[in-house]
Enzyme design. Structure first.
Site, PDB file in Angstrom:
ATOM      1  N   LYS A 136     -45.986 -12.710 -13.158  1.00 32.35           N
ATOM      2  CA  LYS A 136     -44.972 -13.403 -12.373  1.00 32.35           C
ATOM      3  C   LYS A 136     -44.228 -12.415 -11.473  1.00 32.35           C
ATOM      4  O   LYS A 136     -43.875 -11.310 -11.882  1.00 32.35           O
ATOM      5  CB  LYS A 136     -43.969 -14.098 -13.299  1.00 32.35           C
ATOM      6  CG  LYS A 136     -42.931 -14.958 -12.582  1.00 32.35           C
ATOM      7  CD  LYS A 136     -42.100 -15.719 -13.621  1.00 32.35           C
ATOM      8  CE  LYS A 136     -41.117 -16.657 -12.933  1.00 32.35           C
ATOM      9  NZ  LYS A 136     -40.017 -15.919 -12.296  1.00 32.35           N
TER      10      LYS A 136
ATOM     11  N   GLY B 265       0.805  -1.215   0.000  1.00 31.69           N
ATOM     12  CA  GLY B 265       0.000   0.000   0.000  1.00 31.69           C
ATOM     13  C   GLY B 265       0.836   1.261   0.000  1.00 31.69           C
ATOM     14  O   GLY B 265       0.322   2.365   0.205  1.00 31.69           O
ATOM     15  N   THR B 266       2.143   1.107  -0.251  1.00 34.78           N
ATOM     16  CA  THR B 266       3.061   2.250  -0.180  1.00 34.78           C
ATOM     17  C   THR B 266       2.626   3.391  -1.083  1.00 34.78           C
ATOM     18  O   THR B 266       2.694   4.564  -0.695  1.00 34.78           O
ATOM     19  CB  THR B 266       4.488   1.810  -0.566  1.00 34.78           C
ATOM     20  OG1 THR B 266       4.944   0.860   0.395  1.00 34.78           O
ATOM     21  CG2 THR B 266       5.440   2.991  -0.605  1.00 34.78           C
TER      22      THR B 266
ATOM     23  N   PRO C 252       6.094  16.614   2.216  1.00 38.89           N
ATOM     24  CA  PRO C 252       5.306  15.375   2.339  1.00 38.89           C
ATOM     25  C   PRO C 252       5.927  14.338   3.259  1.00 38.89           C
ATOM     26  O   PRO C 252       5.205  13.573   3.914  1.00 38.89           O
ATOM     27  CB  PRO C 252       5.217  14.862   0.897  1.00 38.89           C
ATOM     28  CG  PRO C 252       6.328  15.543   0.165  1.00 38.89           C
ATOM     29  CD  PRO C 252       6.511  16.862   0.832  1.00 38.89           C
TER      30      PRO C 252
ATOM     31  N   HIS D 242     -35.390 -24.383  10.244  1.00 35.81           N
ATOM     32  CA  HIS D 242     -35.391 -23.396  11.310  1.00 35.81           C
ATOM     33  C   HIS D 242     -34.639 -22.187  10.814  1.00 35.81           C
ATOM     34  O   HIS D 242     -33.800 -22.269   9.934  1.00 35.81           O
ATOM     35  CB  HIS D 242     -34.734 -23.945  12.581  1.00 35.81           C
ATOM     36  CG  HIS D 242     -33.263 -24.182  12.443  1.00 35.81           C
ATOM     37  ND1 HIS D 242     -32.751 -25.282  11.815  1.00 35.81           N
ATOM     38  CD2 HIS D 242     -32.201 -23.433  12.825  1.00 35.81           C
ATOM     39  CE1 HIS D 242     -31.432 -25.234  11.826  1.00 35.81           C
ATOM     40  NE2 HIS D 242     -31.070 -24.111  12.429  1.00 35.81           N
TER      41      HIS D 242
ATOM     42  N   GLU E 286     -32.890 -13.363  -3.639  1.00 39.62           N
ATOM     43  CA  GLU E 286     -31.871 -13.635  -4.648  1.00 39.62           C
ATOM     44  C   GLU E 286     -30.686 -12.684  -4.503  1.00 39.62           C
ATOM     45  O   GLU E 286     -29.521 -13.088  -4.619  1.00 39.62           O
ATOM     46  CB  GLU E 286     -32.494 -13.536  -6.035  1.00 39.62           C
ATOM     47  CG  GLU E 286     -33.512 -14.640  -6.316  1.00 39.62           C
ATOM     48  CD  GLU E 286     -34.341 -14.383  -7.556  1.00 39.62           C
ATOM     49  OE1 GLU E 286     -34.131 -13.333  -8.209  1.00 39.62           O
ATOM     50  OE2 GLU E 286     -35.208 -15.220  -7.875  1.00 39.62           O
TER      51      GLU E 286
ATOM     52  N   ASN F 175     -40.942 -12.359  -8.651  1.00 42.10           N
ATOM     53  CA  ASN F 175     -39.795 -13.138  -8.174  1.00 42.10           C
ATOM     54  C   ASN F 175     -39.404 -12.745  -6.743  1.00 42.10           C
ATOM     55  O   ASN F 175     -39.613 -11.604  -6.324  1.00 42.10           O
ATOM     56  CB  ASN F 175     -38.588 -12.911  -9.088  1.00 42.10           C
ATOM     57  CG  ASN F 175     -38.811 -13.466 -10.486  1.00 42.10           C
ATOM     58  OD1 ASN F 175     -39.506 -14.455 -10.647  1.00 42.10           O
ATOM     59  ND2 ASN F 175     -38.232 -12.811 -11.479  1.00 42.10           N
TER      60      ASN F 175
ATOM     61  N   ASP G 174       8.967  15.040   5.574  1.00 42.61           N
ATOM     62  CA  ASP G 174       9.461  15.594   6.825  1.00 42.61           C
ATOM     63  C   ASP G 174       8.338  16.087   7.738  1.00 42.61           C
ATOM     64  O   ASP G 174       8.493  16.083   8.967  1.00 42.61           O
ATOM     65  CB  ASP G 174      10.433  16.747   6.535  1.00 42.61           C
ATOM     66  CG  ASP G 174      11.670  16.283   5.774  1.00 42.61           C
ATOM     67  OD1 ASP G 174      11.969  15.073   5.838  1.00 42.61           O
ATOM     68  OD2 ASP G 174      12.311  17.118   5.116  1.00 42.61           O
TER      69      ASP G 174
ATOM     70  N   SER H  56     -41.060 -10.970 -14.784  1.00 44.77           N
ATOM     71  CA  SER H  56     -40.767 -11.647 -16.042  1.00 44.77           C
ATOM     72  C   SER H  56     -41.163 -10.770 -17.212  1.00 44.77           C
ATOM     73  O   SER H  56     -42.164 -10.047 -17.163  1.00 44.77           O
ATOM     74  CB  SER H  56     -41.520 -12.975 -16.127  1.00 44.77           C
ATOM     75  OG  SER H  56     -41.350 -13.572 -17.397  1.00 44.77           O
ATOM     76  N   SER H  57     -40.374 -10.848 -18.282  1.00 42.47           N
ATOM     77  CA  SER H  57     -40.684 -10.116 -19.506  1.00 42.47           C
ATOM     78  C   SER H  57     -41.564 -10.929 -20.444  1.00 42.47           C
ATOM     79  O   SER H  57     -42.029 -10.424 -21.461  1.00 42.47           O
ATOM     80  CB  SER H  57     -39.384  -9.735 -20.230  1.00 42.47           C
ATOM     81  OG  SER H  57     -38.670 -10.911 -20.590  1.00 42.47           O
TER      82      SER H  57
END
Length: 483
Positions: A343, A134-135, A165, A223, A350, A345, A167, A337-338
């Site tokens: 329908k 990650g340097t 940056p 359950h 999901e 879902n 020092d 549904s198309s």
């Protein structure tokens, strides 16, 4: 961003001339106006031009062209960037106690606060797929952006390094201890503010539904796990996440820090975040291994397994309305549904199960990354951090969505539940103490083969009277131990 992708590929042209042509290409790729002015930044490889409206420096510009992997979607997660802001702010506070010029220190604090608040997100373009420690995220954009912004606050120009940056911004720090520190800060904050509240909300709603449906007796197919166990598992991992590597510097020895720096900076982070961070007990382990992340990811993996089952149970119990189990009525949120009119879902189920699958995959990646700590340093840190943060956010968001758009609106189909209960052949289990296993099995098989009820089958085999059957087969008495 398209602009960044293009700038990475065409950076060489920018450094050899024709900046106007490049800007036109970038504007076309990015879709909006960008700066046509550039400033020259230098590093040990020489000069390079950087867009003047960006706070990053030469090394970031080189990283953009050297690690053109995945584009914007693969950038370092925002929680990591914000955690860096918190850490740099706290480091400046502690460093002022050890001699950092207070004017410069206060400017760093202000600049770092802007990072922590997400105000400078556009100035951190680097992707996850970079050096494994990650340097580049610490050394390149983070310290340079804060240094340049702090210089602006003090009335100086970008690139002059009035605020240095290294020092000033990176004083008493190494990328090897700052990055694992921000990993822990980011993960702990995300768990505290997103995941735990979401899981608690889901648990509360499920618990409420259990009370709402407690008088309904159904066939015992399944359950529902107690989500509260998952919450406890995650919470149990936090004490290890609260241990910070800061103060170990490059290899865990604490070289170039002052005595007490590690304890003070952990205390400063704890005060800033209102979470109980402490300095790591073993700085060598904190740099070379990330067992705390593997442990936390393991808890998330377990939560995913539990939520996967809960979502699948609800999806199956809600299947129908005529060809499935149909014991639960799920909220109808959108057309499903198309081609099949009407329908609907179980979309929330999901979505949650897909999230669970992704979290399980993330856990594999985290496990592999965590196992690759060689000698004094693990160099899979960005992968480990990004996958855990992604898992936390996905589980938190999916749990909230599942609670709000599914669980909260679930209804019990009492008529269907009663029908399936009374038709079940497994009610024969209650006959075992009276007539024995073998005769009870014969009753069940006869009823199944002939399509009759258990009672008719028992009477046909003459193993029970009608009165005895009615006294034994009482579903209300089958939901616990007998007296």
């Amino acid at each position: 961003m398209a602009m960044l992708a293009a700038s990475r590929r065409l950076s060489c042209r920018l450094n050899t001339g024709t900046p106007t042509l490049l800007v036109g290409i970038l504007q076309s790729a990015y879709g909006r106006s960008i700066s046509t002015a550039f400033r020259e930044e230098k590093d040990t490889f020489g000069p390079i031009r950087v867009p003047s409206d960006r706070l990053w420096g030469a090394q970031t510009q080189r990283s953009l062209q050297n690690f053109d992997i995945g584009g914007e979607r693969e950038q370092m997660p925002e929680p990591i960037i914000r955690a860096f802001g918190i850490l740099k702010k706290c480091a400046a506070k502690v460093n002022m106690e050890y001699g950092l010029d207070p004017h410069i220190g206060q400017a760093i604090i202000e600049a770092a606060q802007e990072v922590a608040e997400g105000k400078l997100n556009d100035h951190f373009p680097l992707v996850i797929w970079q050096t494994g420690s990650g340097t580049q995220s610490n050394m390149m954009p983070m310290r340079l952006v804060i240094a340049n912004r702090a210089a602006e606050i003090l009335g100086h120009k970008r690139g002059e390094k009035f605020v240095h940056p290294n020092d000033h911004v990176n004083r008493s720090q190494s990328s090897n201890d700052t990055f694992p520190t921000v990993m822990h800060i980011a993960a702990a904050l995300e768990i505290d503010k997103i995941l735990i509240p979401a899981l608690s909300g889901l648990h509360s709603t499920l618990h409420g539904k259990s009370h709402e449906f407690q008088e309904i007796i159904k066939i015992g197919r399944t359950h529902t796990q107690d989500v509260q166990y998952g919450i406890r598992r995650v919470l149990d991992t936090l004490p290890r996440l609260y241990q910070l590597a800061q103060g170990g510097t490059a290899v865990g020895t604490g070289l170039n820090t002052k005595k007490g720096f590690d304890v003070k900076i952990a205390a400063a982070v704890a005060e800033e975040t209102e979470l109980p961070f402490v300095t790591a007990e073993n700085k060598f382990e904190a740099l070379a291994a990330h067992d705390a992340f593997i442990e936390t990811s393991g808890a998330l993996n377990t939560v995913s397994a539990s939520l996967m089952k809960i979502a699948n149970d609800i999806r199956l119990l809600g299947s129908g309305p005529r060809c499935g189990l149909g014991e639960l009525i799920l909220p109808e949120n959108e057309p499903g549904s198309s081609i099949m009119p009407g329908k609907v879902n179980p979309t929330q189920c999901e979505a949650l199960t897909m999230v669970c699958a992704q979290v399980m995959g993330n856990h594999v990646a985290i496990t592999i990354g965590g196992s690759n700590g060689h000698f004094e340093l693990n160099v899979y840190k960005p992968l480990i951090a990004s996958n855990l943060i992604r898992s936390v956010r996905l589980l938190g968001d999916a749990s909230s969505s599942f609670e709000k758009n599914c669980v909260r609106g679930i209804q019990a189909n009492c008529q269907r539940i009663s029908k399936l209960l009374n038709e079940s052949l497994m009610l024969v289990t209650s006959l075992n103490p009276k007539i024995g296993y073998d005769k009870a099995a014969a009753v069940a098989k006869k009823a199944h083969k002939e399509g009759t009820t258990l009672k008719d089958a028992a009477l046909g085999l003459e193993v029970l009277t009608a009165q005895e059957f009615d006294e034994l087969v009482v579903p209300e008495k089958m939901i616990g131990p007998s007296d």
